[in-house]
Design a protein around this motif. Structure first.
Motif, short mmCIF file in Angstrom:
data_model
loop_
_atom_site.label_atom_id
_atom_site.label_comp_id
_atom_site.label_asym_id
_atom_site.label_seq_id
_atom_site.Cartn_x
_atom_site.Cartn_y
_atom_site.Cartn_z
N THR A 27 0.83 -1.20 0.00
CA THR A 27 0.00 0.00 0.00
C THR A 27 0.86 1.25 0.00
O THR A 27 0.61 2.21 -0.74
CB THR A 27 -0.93 0.02 1.24
N HIS A 28 1.92 1.24 0.82
CA HIS A 28 2.83 2.38 0.92
C HIS A 28 3.54 2.63 -0.42
O HIS A 28 3.62 3.76 -0.89
CB HIS A 28 3.87 2.10 2.01
N LEU A 29 4.04 1.55 -1.01
CA LEU A 29 4.75 1.68 -2.29
C LEU A 29 3.81 2.13 -3.40
O LEU A 29 4.18 2.96 -4.24
CB LEU A 29 5.41 0.35 -2.66
N LEU A 30 2.60 1.58 -3.41
CA LEU A 30 1.65 1.90 -4.48
C LEU A 30 1.28 3.37 -4.47
O LEU A 30 1.34 4.04 -5.51
CB LEU A 30 0.40 1.04 -4.34
N ILE A 31 0.94 3.90 -3.30
CA ILE A 31 0.55 5.30 -3.24
C ILE A 31 1.75 6.20 -3.50
O ILE A 31 1.62 7.27 -4.10
CB ILE A 31 -0.12 5.64 -1.88
N SER A 32 2.95 5.75 -3.11
CA SER A 32 4.16 6.55 -3.33
C SER A 32 4.47 6.66 -4.82
O SER A 32 4.77 7.75 -5.33
CB SER A 32 5.35 5.92 -2.59
N PHE A 33 4.40 5.54 -5.53
CA PHE A 33 4.71 5.57 -6.96
C PHE A 33 3.62 6.25 -7.77
O PHE A 33 3.91 6.88 -8.80
CB PHE A 33 4.98 4.15 -7.48
N LYS A 34 2.38 6.14 -7.32
CA LYS A 34 1.30 6.90 -7.98
C LYS A 34 1.56 8.40 -7.84
O LYS A 34 1.42 9.17 -8.81
CB LYS A 34 -0.05 6.56 -7.34
N ALA A 35 1.93 8.83 -6.63
CA ALA A 35 2.21 10.24 -6.40
C ALA A 35 3.40 10.71 -7.22
O ALA A 35 3.39 11.80 -7.79
CB ALA A 35 2.46 10.49 -4.91
N LEU A 36 4.45 9.87 -7.30
CA LEU A 36 5.62 10.24 -8.09
C LEU A 36 5.26 10.36 -9.57
O LEU A 36 5.73 11.27 -10.26
CB LEU A 36 6.72 9.20 -7.90
N PHE A 37 4.41 9.45 -10.04
CA PHE A 37 3.99 9.50 -11.45
C PHE A 37 3.28 10.81 -11.76
O PHE A 37 3.64 11.51 -12.73
CB PHE A 37 3.06 8.32 -11.74
N TRP A 38 2.29 11.18 -10.94
CA TRP A 38 1.53 12.40 -11.21
C TRP A 38 2.39 13.65 -10.98
O TRP A 38 2.25 14.64 -11.72
CB TRP A 38 0.27 12.45 -10.36
N ALA A 39 3.27 13.61 -10.00
CA ALA A 39 4.16 14.75 -9.78
C ALA A 39 5.10 14.94 -10.96
O ALA A 39 5.42 16.08 -11.34
CB ALA A 39 4.96 14.55 -8.49
N GLY A 147 16.00 15.43 -9.29
CA GLY A 147 14.71 15.93 -8.81
C GLY A 147 13.74 14.81 -8.51
O GLY A 147 13.02 14.85 -7.50
N LEU A 148 13.72 13.79 -9.35
CA LEU A 148 12.86 12.63 -9.11
C LEU A 148 13.28 11.90 -7.84
O LEU A 148 12.43 11.42 -7.08
CB LEU A 148 12.91 11.68 -10.31
N LYS A 149 14.58 11.80 -7.64
CA LYS A 149 15.10 11.14 -6.43
C LYS A 149 14.64 11.88 -5.17
O LYS A 149 14.12 11.25 -4.23
CB LYS A 149 16.63 11.10 -6.47
N LEU A 150 14.83 13.18 -5.16
CA LEU A 150 14.42 13.98 -4.00
C LEU A 150 12.91 13.89 -3.77
O LEU A 150 12.44 13.82 -2.63
CB LEU A 150 14.85 15.44 -4.19
N ALA A 151 12.16 13.90 -4.88
CA ALA A 151 10.70 13.82 -4.78
C ALA A 151 10.27 12.49 -4.19
O ALA A 151 9.39 12.43 -3.32
CB ALA A 151 10.08 14.02 -6.15
N LEU A 152 10.89 11.39 -4.64
CA LEU A 152 10.50 10.07 -4.15
C LEU A 152 10.82 9.91 -2.66
O LEU A 152 10.01 9.36 -1.90
CB LEU A 152 11.21 8.98 -4.95
N VAL A 153 11.97 10.41 -2.24
CA VAL A 153 12.33 10.34 -0.82
C VAL A 153 11.34 11.14 0.02
O VAL A 153 10.91 10.71 1.09
CB VAL A 153 13.77 10.84 -0.60
N GLU A 154 10.95 12.32 -0.49
CA GLU A 154 9.95 13.15 0.20
C GLU A 154 8.61 12.41 0.30
O GLU A 154 7.96 12.42 1.35
CB GLU A 154 9.76 14.46 -0.58
N ILE A 155 8.23 11.76 -0.77
CA ILE A 155 6.96 11.03 -0.79
C ILE A 155 6.98 9.85 0.18
O ILE A 155 6.04 9.65 0.95
CB ILE A 155 6.65 10.53 -2.22
N LEU A 156 8.05 9.07 0.14
CA LEU A 156 8.14 7.89 1.00
C LEU A 156 8.03 8.27 2.47
O LEU A 156 7.39 7.57 3.26
CB LEU A 156 9.46 7.16 0.74
N ALA A 157 8.68 9.38 2.83
CA ALA A 157 8.62 9.82 4.23
C ALA A 157 7.25 10.38 4.57
O ALA A 157 6.67 10.05 5.62
CB ALA A 157 9.70 10.87 4.48
N SER A 158 6.71 11.21 3.70
CA SER A 158 5.43 11.87 3.99
C SER A 158 4.25 10.90 3.92
O SER A 158 3.22 11.14 4.55
CB SER A 158 5.20 13.02 3.00
#
Length: 216
Positions: A27-39, A147-158
């Motif tokens: 669930t955590h990974l799915l919502i994180s990658f969805k958010a990264l995709f749209w971002a 930028g994608l790296k920083l965004a993904l780390v931000e998403i995973l934590a948030s």
């Protein structure tokens, strides 16, 4: 002895609740990658536009800075009256939180393309589309990936905070651990998020080095 007891509790959790853990992780990974995709879908074109249009650059930069200083939890709670609770508002919040890193680094990447390189490309007959595809994008790619790296780390934590509004994920373990004073759940949830972030950083850094090596 206390540390050994916690290790035993962690092992017991995995023995008895592995399916629950895998479900929360997925669930955590799915919502994180969805958010990264749209971002990414939103952030990349906005980043390029901010590079091309100075007025938009100032507007987007200001908006990105504002998004960066707003706490993640505040963004989640602001969305509750508008779209309710669950995965959807969490996805919106995580997407907006990830956009600044992608937007800013995309614009920076295109700005860092040497002017002399573009002039030489034009001199040998490249049009704007060819220049964009063959010169600008490849040279800007390390910055975009960063930028994608920083965004993904931000998403995973948030994404751990998304548990507050019913989106599930590893935050469930963390907040359950806090509520029940369960150190094992805190370590499992927090440790997994930390490990995911470290893996993401290592993977993106590897790809960035490969990209840079190919365009030296």
């Amino acid at each position: 002895m206390e540390g050994f007891s916690v290790i035993q509790e962690i092992m017991t959790y995995f023995q008895n609740s592995m399916n629950q853990y895998i479900g929360l992780l997925m669930t955590h990974l799915l919502i994180s990658f969805k958010a990264l995709f749209w971002a990414t879908i939103i952030g990349l074109p906005l980043g390029y536009l901010s590079f091309r249009v100075k007025i938009l650059a100032e507007l987007f930069q200001t908006g990105s800075q504002l998004l960066r200083i707003i706490p993640s939890l505040a963004v989640l709670f602001i969305l509750i009256p508008l779209v309710g609770v669950g995965e959807f508002p969490a996805l919106i919040a995580l997407t907006f939180l990830a956009i600044p890193a992608i937007l800013i680094n995309t614009a920076l990447g295109f700005h860092e393309v040497p002017v002399i390189t573009k002039e030489v490309a034009r001199g040998i007959g490249m049009n704007q589309k060819q220049l964009f595809r063959r010169i600008e994008v490849p040279l800007a790619m390390p910055y975009i990936l960063n930028g994608l790296k920083l965004a993904l780390v931000e998403i995973l934590a948030s994404a751990t905070l998304a548990t507050y509004i019913g989106a599930g994920g590893l935050g469930t373990l963390i907040f359950t651990g806090l509520g029940l004073y369960r150190m094992d759940l805190l370590l499992i949830g927090g440790g997994t998020v930390t490990l995911l972030s470290l893996i993401s950083i290592a993977l993106f850094d590897f790809i960035i080095r490969k990209v840079q090596k190919n365009h030296v």
